[in-house]
Motif scaffolding. Structure first.
Motif, PDB file in Angstrom:
ATOM      1  N   TYR A  20       0.823  -1.213   0.000  1.00 11.29           N
ATOM      2  CA  TYR A  20       0.000   0.000   0.000  1.00 11.29           C
ATOM      3  C   TYR A  20       0.860   1.267   0.000  1.00 11.29           C
ATOM      4  O   TYR A  20       0.674   2.154  -0.835  1.00 11.29           O
ATOM      5  CB  TYR A  20      -0.921  -0.023   1.231  1.00 11.29           C
ATOM      6  N   SER A  21       1.819   1.327   0.906  1.00 11.68           N
ATOM      7  CA  SER A  21       2.644   2.531   1.005  1.00 11.68           C
ATOM      8  C   SER A  21       3.554   2.685  -0.214  1.00 11.68           C
ATOM      9  O   SER A  21       3.827   3.805  -0.654  1.00 11.68           O
ATOM     10  CB  SER A  21       3.451   2.534   2.309  1.00 11.68           C
ATOM     11  N   THR A  22       3.995   1.574  -0.787  1.00 17.04           N
ATOM     12  CA  THR A  22       4.789   1.634  -2.011  1.00 17.04           C
ATOM     13  C   THR A  22       3.932   2.115  -3.176  1.00 17.04           C
ATOM     14  O   THR A  22       4.386   2.915  -4.008  1.00 17.04           O
ATOM     15  CB  THR A  22       5.414   0.258  -2.324  1.00 17.04           C
ATOM     16  N   SER A  23       2.700   1.667  -3.243  1.00 17.21           N
ATOM     17  CA  SER A  23       1.783   2.119  -4.286  1.00 17.21           C
ATOM     18  C   SER A  23       1.556   3.628  -4.185  1.00 17.21           C
ATOM     19  O   SER A  23       1.554   4.335  -5.204  1.00 17.21           O
ATOM     20  CB  SER A  23       0.453   1.365  -4.176  1.00 17.21           C
ATOM     21  N   LEU A  24       1.384   4.131  -2.969  1.00 22.01           N
ATOM     22  CA  LEU A  24       1.217   5.574  -2.784  1.00 22.01           C
ATOM     23  C   LEU A  24       2.461   6.325  -3.240  1.00 22.01           C
ATOM     24  O   LEU A  24       2.364   7.352  -3.926  1.00 22.01           O
ATOM     25  CB  LEU A  24       0.929   5.894  -1.310  1.00 22.01           C
ATOM     26  N   ALA A  25       3.636   5.814  -2.869  1.00 21.92           N
ATOM     27  CA  ALA A  25       4.889   6.458  -3.275  1.00 21.92           C
ATOM     28  C   ALA A  25       5.050   6.432  -4.789  1.00 21.92           C
ATOM     29  O   ALA A  25       5.495   7.410  -5.405  1.00 21.92           O
ATOM     30  CB  ALA A  25       6.077   5.779  -2.586  1.00 21.92           C
ATOM     31  N   MET A  26       4.676   5.324  -5.395  1.00 20.44           N
ATOM     32  CA  MET A  26       4.774   5.202  -6.851  1.00 20.44           C
ATOM     33  C   MET A  26       3.871   6.226  -7.524  1.00 20.44           C
ATOM     34  O   MET A  26       4.275   6.914  -8.472  1.00 20.44           O
ATOM     35  CB  MET A  26       4.398   3.781  -7.278  1.00 20.44           C
ATOM     36  N   THR A  27       2.645   6.358  -7.041  1.00 21.55           N
ATOM     37  CA  THR A  27       1.707   7.321  -7.612  1.00 21.55           C
ATOM     38  C   THR A  27       2.245   8.746  -7.461  1.00 21.55           C
ATOM     39  O   THR A  27       2.139   9.551  -8.387  1.00 21.55           O
ATOM     40  CB  THR A  27       0.326   7.183  -6.940  1.00 21.55           C
ATOM     41  N   LYS A  31       3.204  11.574 -10.434  1.00 18.85           N
ATOM     42  CA  LYS A  31       2.406  12.810 -10.483  1.00 18.85           C
ATOM     43  C   LYS A  31       3.069  13.943 -11.280  1.00 18.85           C
ATOM     44  O   LYS A  31       2.451  14.478 -12.206  1.00 18.85           O
ATOM     45  CB  LYS A  31       2.046  13.266  -9.069  1.00 18.85           C
ATOM     46  N   PRO A  32       4.301  14.349 -10.980  1.00 14.05           N
ATOM     47  CA  PRO A  32       4.870  15.469 -11.747  1.00 14.05           C
ATOM     48  C   PRO A  32       5.105  15.123 -13.220  1.00 14.05           C
ATOM     49  O   PRO A  32       5.007  15.996 -14.089  1.00 14.05           O
ATOM     50  CB  PRO A  32       6.190  15.775 -11.036  1.00 14.05           C
ATOM     51  N   LEU A  33       5.390  13.869 -13.500  1.00 15.49           N
ATOM     52  CA  LEU A  33       5.591  13.449 -14.896  1.00 15.49           C
ATOM     53  C   LEU A  33       4.285  13.523 -15.672  1.00 15.49           C
ATOM     54  O   LEU A  33       4.253  13.955 -16.825  1.00 15.49           O
ATOM     55  CB  LEU A  33       6.151  12.025 -14.932  1.00 15.49           C
ATOM     56  N   LEU A  34       3.200  13.096 -15.026  1.00 16.12           N
ATOM     57  CA  LEU A  34       1.896  13.078 -15.685  1.00 16.12           C
ATOM     58  C   LEU A  34       1.270  14.463 -15.779  1.00 16.12           C
ATOM     59  O   LEU A  34       0.489  14.733 -16.689  1.00 16.12           O
ATOM     60  CB  LEU A  34       0.962  12.108 -14.972  1.00 16.12           C
ATOM     61  N   GLU A  35       1.617  15.341 -14.832  1.00 13.04           N
ATOM     62  CA  GLU A  35       1.089  16.713 -14.890  1.00 13.04           C
ATOM     63  C   GLU A  35       1.516  17.399 -16.177  1.00 13.04           C
ATOM     64  O   GLU A  35       0.776  18.195 -16.738  1.00 13.04           O
ATOM     65  CB  GLU A  35       1.549  17.518 -13.670  1.00 13.04           C
ATOM     66  N   LYS A  36       2.709  17.062 -16.674  1.00 17.91           N
ATOM     67  CA  LYS A  36       3.195  17.637 -17.938  1.00 17.91           C
ATOM     68  C   LYS A  36       2.296  17.229 -19.104  1.00 17.91           C
ATOM     69  O   LYS A  36       2.223  17.926 -20.108  1.00 17.91           O
ATOM     70  CB  LYS A  36       4.623  17.186 -18.217  1.00 17.91           C
ATOM     71  N   ILE A 115       8.285   8.499 -19.619  1.00 15.91           N
ATOM     72  CA  ILE A 115       7.807   8.227 -18.257  1.00 15.91           C
ATOM     73  C   ILE A 115       8.344   6.912 -17.690  1.00 15.91           C
ATOM     74  O   ILE A 115       8.877   6.910 -16.572  1.00 15.91           O
ATOM     75  CB  ILE A 115       6.264   8.298 -18.192  1.00 15.91           C
ATOM     76  N   PRO A 116       8.247   5.778 -18.397  1.00 12.79           N
ATOM     77  CA  PRO A 116       8.761   4.541 -17.794  1.00 12.79           C
ATOM     78  C   PRO A 116      10.240   4.612 -17.393  1.00 12.79           C
ATOM     79  O   PRO A 116      10.609   4.153 -16.304  1.00 12.79           O
ATOM     80  CB  PRO A 116       8.526   3.486 -18.882  1.00 12.79           C
ATOM     81  N   SER A 117      11.066   5.226 -18.222  1.00 13.93           N
ATOM     82  CA  SER A 117      12.488   5.298 -17.869  1.00 13.93           C
ATOM     83  C   SER A 117      12.715   6.228 -16.679  1.00 13.93           C
ATOM     84  O   SER A 117      13.587   5.968 -15.839  1.00 13.93           O
ATOM     85  CB  SER A 117      13.339   5.714 -19.072  1.00 13.93           C
TER      86      SER A 117
END
Length: 150
Positions: A20-27, A31-36, A115-117
């Protein structure tokens, strides 16, 4: 050796909390990558599905993402408003809604290629470790889904 009965009931010892906490950290890392790209994380996942296979029904996308169709509808409406997809009622069955990428949605794929890299680098581990972790998580998900189904 630790048996399941002897697992401590401490938060940091729980597999569920580590996931759960890793999923939150991943999201948060996404976030900044997807905001672009003006995408949310769930929208990005839906776009990944469509970039793999265009012209899917809402149900097919929802199934692929392990979500229900009701959750997908507002997300897909927002993607449509952004001009990335179009929603088309089925000809044979009007209850089915097909989702198709627009030219803008296909073009967005090129912008998302970095994004993946970037996430891979953020993970701070070598390629083998990351791929092994992903494979372990896929096996864990399959086991849990099998358990739930029984």
């Amino acid at each position: 050796m630790t048996t399941p009965q002897s697992f401590p009931l401490e938060l940091d010892q729980q597999l569920c909390f580590a996931l759960y906490s890793t999923s939150l950290a991943m999201t948060k890392a996404y976030k900044p990558l997807l905001e672009k790209l003006d995408l949310t994380y769930p929208q990005y996942l839906a776009m990944l599905v469509l970039w793999e296979s265009d012209d899917l029904t809402v149900k097919e996308i929802a199934t692929r993402l392990s979500l229900d169709s009701a959750t997908m509808t507002p997300l897909l409406k927002r993607l449509e408003a952004q001009g990335y997809v179009e929603r088309i009622r089925g000809v044979e069955d009007e209850r089915q809604v097909h989702i198709r990428l627009t030219d803008a949605g296909r073009t967005l794929k090129q912008s998302a290629r970095e994004i993946p890299s970037a996430i891979f680098c953020a993970a701070g581990s070598d390629a083998n470790s990351i791929l092994q972790l992903r494979d372990s998580l896929v096996r864990l998900r399959a086991s849990l889904n099998e358990y739930i189904a029984d």
